[in-house]
Design a protein around this motif. Structure first.
Motif, mmCIF file in Angstrom:
data_model
loop_
_atom_site.group_PDB
_atom_site.id
_atom_site.type_symbol
_atom_site.label_atom_id
_atom_site.label_comp_id
_atom_site.label_asym_id
_atom_site.label_seq_id
_atom_site.Cartn_x
_atom_site.Cartn_y
_atom_site.Cartn_z
ATOM 1 N N ILE A 1 2.561 7.822 7.317
ATOM 2 C CA ILE A 1 1.674 7.349 6.177
ATOM 3 C C ILE A 1 1.436 5.805 6.672
ATOM 4 O O ILE A 1 0.325 5.543 6.545
ATOM 5 C CB ILE A 1 2.347 7.316 5.098
ATOM 6 C CG1 ILE A 1 0.904 7.239 3.813
ATOM 7 C CG2 ILE A 1 3.278 6.427 4.466
ATOM 8 C CD1 ILE A 1 1.476 7.810 2.551
ATOM 9 N N THR A 2 2.352 5.109 7.242
ATOM 10 C CA THR A 2 1.861 3.461 7.503
ATOM 11 C C THR A 2 0.973 3.619 8.642
ATOM 12 O O THR A 2 0.209 2.533 8.877
ATOM 13 C CB THR A 2 3.125 2.668 7.573
ATOM 14 O OG1 THR A 2 3.974 3.425 8.434
ATOM 15 C CG2 THR A 2 3.800 2.734 6.248
ATOM 16 N N SER A 3 1.445 4.623 9.600
ATOM 17 C CA SER A 3 0.386 4.628 10.734
ATOM 18 C C SER A 3 -0.864 4.959 10.670
ATOM 19 O O SER A 3 -1.885 4.568 11.254
ATOM 20 C CB SER A 3 1.158 5.244 12.020
ATOM 21 O OG SER A 3 2.269 5.057 12.197
ATOM 22 N N HIS A 4 -1.359 5.740 9.540
ATOM 23 C CA HIS A 4 -2.540 6.239 9.345
ATOM 24 C C HIS A 4 -3.072 5.960 7.935
ATOM 25 O O HIS A 4 -2.982 6.935 7.234
ATOM 26 C CB HIS A 4 -2.543 7.713 9.674
ATOM 27 C CG HIS A 4 -2.211 8.014 11.054
ATOM 28 N ND1 HIS A 4 -2.978 7.646 12.291
ATOM 29 C CD2 HIS A 4 -1.143 8.432 11.659
ATOM 30 C CE1 HIS A 4 -2.431 7.936 13.475
ATOM 31 N NE2 HIS A 4 -1.197 8.478 13.257
ATOM 32 N N PRO A 5 -2.978 4.878 7.296
ATOM 33 C CA PRO A 5 -3.475 4.593 6.088
ATOM 34 C C PRO A 5 -4.629 5.329 5.627
ATOM 35 O O PRO A 5 -5.489 5.590 6.424
ATOM 36 C CB PRO A 5 -3.523 3.222 5.782
ATOM 37 C CG PRO A 5 -3.871 2.806 7.150
ATOM 38 C CD PRO A 5 -3.034 3.657 8.176
ATOM 39 N N TRP A 6 -4.876 5.688 4.485
ATOM 40 C CA TRP A 6 -6.021 6.278 3.962
ATOM 41 C C TRP A 6 -7.224 5.098 3.442
ATOM 42 O O TRP A 6 -8.279 5.572 3.381
ATOM 43 C CB TRP A 6 -6.116 7.261 2.652
ATOM 44 C CG TRP A 6 -5.241 6.544 1.770
ATOM 45 C CD1 TRP A 6 -5.673 6.158 0.520
ATOM 46 C CD2 TRP A 6 -3.792 6.524 1.411
ATOM 47 N NE1 TRP A 6 -4.869 5.700 -0.314
ATOM 48 C CE2 TRP A 6 -3.703 5.793 0.145
ATOM 49 C CE3 TRP A 6 -2.672 6.836 2.332
ATOM 50 C CZ2 TRP A 6 -2.342 5.548 -0.322
ATOM 51 C CZ3 TRP A 6 -1.532 6.419 1.728
ATOM 52 C CH2 TRP A 6 -1.346 5.739 0.493
ATOM 53 N N ILE A 7 -6.785 3.775 3.428
ATOM 54 C CA ILE A 7 -7.573 2.889 3.133
ATOM 55 C C ILE A 7 -7.415 1.772 4.290
ATOM 56 O O ILE A 7 -6.394 1.425 4.474
ATOM 57 C CB ILE A 7 -7.393 2.249 1.900
ATOM 58 C CG1 ILE A 7 -7.603 3.084 0.607
ATOM 59 C CG2 ILE A 7 -8.466 1.024 1.678
ATOM 60 C CD1 ILE A 7 -7.065 2.735 -0.426
ATOM 61 N N SER B 1 -8.618 -5.844 1.823
ATOM 62 C CA SER B 1 -7.235 -6.124 1.721
ATOM 63 C C SER B 1 -6.621 -4.821 1.289
ATOM 64 O O SER B 1 -6.525 -4.360 0.093
ATOM 65 C CB SER B 1 -6.697 -7.347 0.771
ATOM 66 O OG SER B 1 -5.505 -7.371 0.679
ATOM 67 N N PHE B 2 -5.661 -4.069 2.069
ATOM 68 C CA PHE B 2 -4.819 -3.026 1.657
ATOM 69 C C PHE B 2 -3.587 -3.118 2.629
ATOM 70 O O PHE B 2 -3.707 -3.528 3.899
ATOM 71 C CB PHE B 2 -5.565 -1.724 2.157
ATOM 72 C CG PHE B 2 -4.711 -0.826 1.863
ATOM 73 C CD1 PHE B 2 -4.722 -0.187 0.354
ATOM 74 C CD2 PHE B 2 -4.169 0.225 2.910
ATOM 75 C CE1 PHE B 2 -3.895 0.826 -0.008
ATOM 76 C CE2 PHE B 2 -3.354 1.094 2.513
ATOM 77 C CZ PHE B 2 -3.254 1.641 1.045
ATOM 78 N N LYS B 3 -2.479 -2.992 1.794
ATOM 79 C CA LYS B 3 -1.042 -2.816 2.732
ATOM 80 C C LYS B 3 -0.228 -2.029 2.061
ATOM 81 O O LYS B 3 -0.383 -1.550 0.933
ATOM 82 C CB LYS B 3 -0.616 -4.436 2.261
ATOM 83 C CG LYS B 3 -1.175 -5.576 2.870
ATOM 84 C CD LYS B 3 -0.364 -6.784 2.478
ATOM 85 C CE LYS B 3 -1.275 -8.099 2.887
ATOM 86 N NZ LYS B 3 -0.850 -9.237 2.167
ATOM 87 N N ASN B 4 0.579 -1.393 2.924
ATOM 88 C CA ASN B 4 1.844 -0.545 2.445
ATOM 89 C C ASN B 4 2.981 -1.671 2.663
ATOM 90 O O ASN B 4 3.205 -2.022 3.679
ATOM 91 C CB ASN B 4 2.042 0.571 3.438
ATOM 92 C CG ASN B 4 0.921 1.700 3.502
ATOM 93 O OD1 ASN B 4 0.656 2.357 2.251
ATOM 94 N ND2 ASN B 4 0.266 2.019 4.564
ATOM 95 N N THR C 1 1.679 0.406 -2.530
ATOM 96 C CA THR C 1 0.468 0.361 -1.811
ATOM 97 C C THR C 1 -0.407 -1.138 -2.741
ATOM 98 O O THR C 1 -0.227 -1.240 -3.778
ATOM 99 C CB THR C 1 -0.547 1.240 -1.758
ATOM 100 O OG1 THR C 1 -0.946 1.819 -3.154
ATOM 101 C CG2 THR C 1 -0.075 2.197 -0.770
ATOM 102 N N VAL C 2 -0.764 -2.015 -2.014
ATOM 103 C CA VAL C 2 -1.326 -3.230 -2.480
ATOM 104 C C VAL C 2 -3.114 -3.260 -1.977
ATOM 105 O O VAL C 2 -2.907 -3.311 -0.719
ATOM 106 C CB VAL C 2 -0.848 -4.349 -2.219
ATOM 107 C CG1 VAL C 2 -1.498 -5.627 -3.075
ATOM 108 C CG2 VAL C 2 0.814 -4.371 -2.853
ATOM 109 N N ARG C 3 -3.975 -3.583 -2.890
ATOM 110 C CA ARG C 3 -4.996 -3.258 -2.519
ATOM 111 C C ARG C 3 -5.821 -4.152 -3.700
ATOM 112 O O ARG C 3 -6.011 -4.082 -4.712
ATOM 113 C CB ARG C 3 -5.916 -1.659 -2.874
ATOM 114 C CG ARG C 3 -7.505 -1.923 -2.419
ATOM 115 C CD ARG C 3 -7.934 -0.492 -2.603
ATOM 116 N NE ARG C 3 -9.206 -0.234 -2.063
ATOM 117 C CZ ARG C 3 -10.052 1.052 -2.249
ATOM 118 N NH1 ARG C 3 -9.402 1.975 -2.625
ATOM 119 N NH2 ARG C 3 -11.316 0.806 -1.636
ATOM 120 N N ASN C 4 -6.034 -5.409 -3.020
ATOM 121 C CA ASN C 4 -6.867 -6.426 -3.829
ATOM 122 C C ASN C 4 -6.147 -7.012 -4.821
ATOM 123 O O ASN C 4 -6.559 -7.057 -6.067
ATOM 124 C CB ASN C 4 -8.442 -6.179 -4.071
ATOM 125 C CG ASN C 4 -9.151 -5.906 -2.661
ATOM 126 O OD1 ASN C 4 -8.959 -6.555 -1.766
ATOM 127 N ND2 ASN C 4 -10.052 -4.950 -2.894
#
Length: 136
Positions: A2-8, A25-28, A46-49
């Motif tokens: 999931i970290t190698s292929h994020p959906w965002i 900005s998007f991070k696992n 997950t952190v998005r903005n």
């Protein structure tokens, strides 16, 4: 995986990727909690903005340090909004002082063939995901 292929993906929209979303900005993020030098609990967020979602909890969900670690995380990453669908973790965080807590409920649909084979007292409890039932 999931970290190698994020959906965002970070960046601007690309029409070649129809099933991906883009944002600035998007991070696992994985928070690891140790007990006497042994890995006890892992929280995947997950952190998005500056908005976080607790996606999964691996290991000891009853770890007493979860609330403390989550508060450090919220402060360090300046999180303005966090979504947690896990009621046990929410209870741990209730003891902390938040300005605003909003109750959220999710409903899921189960195919009739699956519902027919499940026991009548089957408890369908999904405490992870982005809030979009299709992807949970």
């Amino acid at each position: 995986m999931i970290t190698s292929h994020p959906w965002i993906l970070n960046g601007t929209k690309n029409n070649n990727y129809l099933f991906s979303d883009f944002d600035k900005s998007f991070k696992n993020i994985f928070l690891k909690i140790y007990d006497l030098n042994n890995l006890d609990t892992v929280l995947m967020l997950t952190v998005r903005n500056q908005k976080a979602v607790l996606q999964f909890v691996y290991g000891n969900k009853n770890n007493t340090k979860i609330a403390e670690v989550m508060m450090i995380f919220l402060s360090k990453f300046r999180i303005t909004n966090i979504i947690i669908y896990d009621n046990e973790i929410n209870k741990k965080l209730e003891k902390k002082n938040f300005l605003f807590v909003k109750e959220r409920n999710r409903n899921f649909m189960i195919h009739k063939n699956l519902a027919a084979i499940l026991p009548k007292d089957f408890k369908f409890d999904v405490s992870a995901g982005d809030g979009d039932s299709v992807f949970t």
